[in-house]
Design an enzyme around this catalytic site. Structure first.
Site, PDB file in Angstrom:
ATOM      1  N   TYR A 161       5.328  -3.892  -4.929  1.00 13.46           N
ATOM      2  CA  TYR A 161       5.250  -2.647  -5.468  1.00 13.46           C
ATOM      3  C   TYR A 161       6.112  -2.151  -6.642  1.00 13.46           C
ATOM      4  CZ  TYR A 161       4.666   2.498  -5.445  1.00 13.46           C
ATOM      5  OH  TYR A 161       4.768   3.870  -5.687  1.00 13.46           O
ATOM      6  N   LYS A 165       5.481  -1.214 -10.773  1.00 12.57           N
ATOM      7  CA  LYS A 165       5.808   0.051 -11.330  1.00 12.57           C
ATOM      8  C   LYS A 165       6.977  -0.372 -12.378  1.00 12.57           C
ATOM      9  CE  LYS A 165       3.204   2.640  -8.817  1.00 12.57           C
ATOM     10  NZ  LYS A 165       2.101   3.306  -9.481  1.00 12.57           N
TER      11      LYS A 165
HETATM   12  P1  NAP Z   1      -2.255   8.468  -2.099  1.00 12.24           P
HETATM   13  O1  NAP Z   1      -1.978   9.566  -1.465  1.00 12.24           O
HETATM   14  O2  NAP Z   1      -2.205   7.171  -1.134  1.00 12.24           O
HETATM   15  O3  NAP Z   1      -3.514   8.408  -2.941  1.00 12.24           O
HETATM   16  C1  NAP Z   1      -4.044   7.266  -3.817  1.00 12.24           C
HETATM   17  C2  NAP Z   1      -5.250   7.505  -4.413  1.00 12.24           C
HETATM   18  O4  NAP Z   1      -5.461   6.501  -5.468  1.00 12.24           O
HETATM   19  C3  NAP Z   1      -6.410   7.905  -3.609  1.00 12.24           C
HETATM   20  O5  NAP Z   1      -7.160   9.040  -4.382  1.00 12.24           O
HETATM   21  C4  NAP Z   1      -7.223   6.549  -3.586  1.00 12.24           C
HETATM   22  O6  NAP Z   1      -8.603   6.946  -3.478  1.00 12.24           O
HETATM   23  C5  NAP Z   1      -6.921   6.033  -4.970  1.00 12.24           C
HETATM   24  N1  NAP Z   1      -6.929   4.727  -5.111  1.00 12.24           N
HETATM   25  C6  NAP Z   1      -6.140   3.640  -4.264  1.00 12.24           C
HETATM   26  N2  NAP Z   1      -6.669   2.436  -4.837  1.00 12.24           N
HETATM   27  C7  NAP Z   1      -7.628   2.723  -5.743  1.00 12.24           C
HETATM   28  C8  NAP Z   1      -8.371   1.829  -6.406  1.00 12.24           C
HETATM   29  N3  NAP Z   1      -8.377   0.396  -6.260  1.00 12.24           N
HETATM   30  N4  NAP Z   1      -9.238   2.220  -7.210  1.00 12.24           N
HETATM   31  C9  NAP Z   1      -9.495   3.756  -7.499  1.00 12.24           C
HETATM   32  N5  NAP Z   1      -8.615   4.349  -6.788  1.00 12.24           N
HETATM   33  C10 NAP Z   1      -7.724   3.954  -5.852  1.00 12.24           C
HETATM   34  O7  NAP Z   1      -1.053   8.043  -2.964  1.00 12.24           O
HETATM   35  P2  NAP Z   1      -0.244   8.881  -4.000  1.00 12.24           P
HETATM   36  O8  NAP Z   1       1.120   8.960  -3.061  1.00 12.24           O
HETATM   37  O9  NAP Z   1      -0.817  10.212  -4.336  1.00 12.24           O
HETATM   38  O10 NAP Z   1       0.254   8.267  -5.145  1.00 12.24           O
HETATM   39  C11 NAP Z   1      -0.160   8.116  -6.332  1.00 12.24           C
HETATM   40  C12 NAP Z   1       0.498   7.498  -7.361  1.00 12.24           C
HETATM   41  O11 NAP Z   1       1.861   7.904  -7.272  1.00 12.24           O
HETATM   42  C13 NAP Z   1       0.596   5.906  -7.169  1.00 12.24           C
HETATM   43  O12 NAP Z   1       0.516   5.311  -8.454  1.00 12.24           O
HETATM   44  C14 NAP Z   1       1.841   5.855  -6.538  1.00 12.24           C
HETATM   45  O13 NAP Z   1       2.383   4.500  -6.565  1.00 12.24           O
HETATM   46  C15 NAP Z   1       2.737   6.878  -7.394  1.00 12.24           C
HETATM   47  N6  NAP Z   1       3.797   7.154  -6.605  1.00 12.24           N
HETATM   48  C16 NAP Z   1       3.791   7.871  -5.339  1.00 12.24           C
HETATM   49  C17 NAP Z   1       4.934   8.545  -4.819  1.00 12.24           C
HETATM   50  C18 NAP Z   1       5.026   9.070  -3.428  1.00 12.24           C
HETATM   51  O14 NAP Z   1       6.150   9.028  -2.790  1.00 12.24           O
HETATM   52  N7  NAP Z   1       3.982   9.214  -2.850  1.00 12.24           N
HETATM   53  C19 NAP Z   1       6.276   8.056  -5.462  1.00 12.24           C
HETATM   54  C20 NAP Z   1       6.251   7.374  -6.758  1.00 12.24           C
HETATM   55  C21 NAP Z   1       4.851   7.153  -7.202  1.00 12.24           C
HETATM   56  P3  NAP Z   1      -9.269   6.405  -2.199  1.00 12.24           P
HETATM   57  O15 NAP Z   1      -8.934   7.232  -1.198  1.00 12.24           O
HETATM   58  O16 NAP Z   1     -10.717   6.857  -2.603  1.00 12.24           O
HETATM   59  O17 NAP Z   1      -9.096   5.107  -1.855  1.00 12.24           O
END
Ligand code: NAP
Length: 253
Positions: A161, A165
């Site tokens: 990961y 990133k």
């Molecule tokens: P999340 O709650 O797990 O949601 C992930 C989203 O991505 C869902 O809508 C999922 O859709 C979609 N997704 C996953 N794989 C996919 C694919 N192959 N094709 C299309 N859609 C896909 O994640 P989040 O925490 O909101 O994270 C969103 C972004 O922010 C990510 O890039 C993550 O790395 C980044 N981020 C998150 C955090 C954190 O602490 N949460 C921190 C830093 C950065 P489905 O449910 O339909 O599969």
């Protein structure tokens, strides 16, 4: 111009990958509240994506929900066709979809590595590839890549990961150069740890350790990240490109 003009995204078409829940959902709904036509992309959560679409339509924007696994170029191309038919060219792409497969490196398999790279970097390639010409030709097009503080710091159990990133930094900087002549921009937003399902999957003991490293002493709300992304999407950010914008409660890197 007002600092936050709630009609500032009218006539803009925004594709937010992975916007059925979490950070992507917040971004999609907020862009809709600002008057944008929003494409709510999802992989498997159809009902959730339709609910996001409905919320946007109720708040005055327009939206469609489109299924596509971002790691599959054919599905991404089909999604682009759907967007063309509904709204025409894409002005703003938010590469938000991302996954984790966490393991200590000694236990990480090549499959664990490849799956995260395919979605977090391959998905960014695919979506940017199909939208690139639209963004370049748009009046002030925007490419916004969602990275992570983990790409800046590394994180125990997240070699795959963290690599994806931090890979976004070089990608963003390069696309910034390749879009600049036409006045379009590319930037990275790098959140800290945000209260979504992704953080929910982290064991409590690990979360306590993370919290101790956050000077502001709280995990981010989705809204903390959303407001930064909406700022970058708007005209008022037009002289900023190639940047990594940390929204991380003061974590060092
Ligand atoms: P999340 O709650 O797990 O949601 C992930 C989203 O991505 C869902 O809508 C999922 O859709 C979609 N997704 C996953 N794989 C996919 C694919 N192959 N094709 C299309 N859609 C896909 O994640 P989040 O925490 O909101 O994270 C969103 C972004 O922010 C990510 O890039 C993550 O790395 C980044 N981020 C998150 C955090 C954190 O602490 N949460 C921190 C830093 C950065 P489905 O449910 O339909 O599969």
């Amino acid at each position: 111009m007002a600092v936050d003009d709630h009609s500032s995204m009218e006539d803009r078409t925004c594709l937010v990958t992975g916007s059925s829940k979490g950070i992507g959902r917040g971004i999609a709904e907020n862009l809709g509240e600002h008057g944008a036509d929003v494409v709510v992309n999802y992989r498997s959560s159809e009902a959730a994506a339709n609910a996001v679409k409905d919320n946007i339509q109720e708040s005055g924007g327009d939206a469609i929900a489109v299924q596509a696994d971002v790691s599959n170029l054919d599905e991404v191309r089909a999604m682009y066709e759907d967007v063309q038919n509904a709204f025409g060219n894409i002005d703003v792409l938010v590469n938000n979809a991302g996954i984790t497969v966490d393991k200590k490196f000694e236990n990480m398999t090549r499959e664990d590595w490849d799956r995260v790279v395919e979605v977090n970097l391959g998905g960014v390639f695919n979506c940017t590839k199909v939208c690139f010409e639209d963004i370049r030709q748009a009046h002030e097009g925007r490419l916004i890549n969602i990275s992570s503080v983990v790409g800046q710091q590394g994180n125990y159990g997240q070699a795959n990961y963290a690599t994806t990133k931090s890979g976004l930094f070089g990608f963003t900087r390069t696309l910034a150069l390749e879009l600049a002549r036409e006045g379009s921009t590319a930037n990275c937003v790098a959140p800290g740890f945000v209260k979504t399902d992704m953080l929910e999957s982290v064991p409590d003991r690990v979360k306590e350790n993370i919290l101790e490293r956050i000077p502001l002493n709280r995990f981010a709300e989705v809204e903390d990240v959303v407001s930064m992304v909406t700022f970058v999407a708007q005209e008022q950010s037009s002289y900023m490109t190639g940047q990594v914008l940390g929204v991380n409660g003061g974590m060092e890197w």
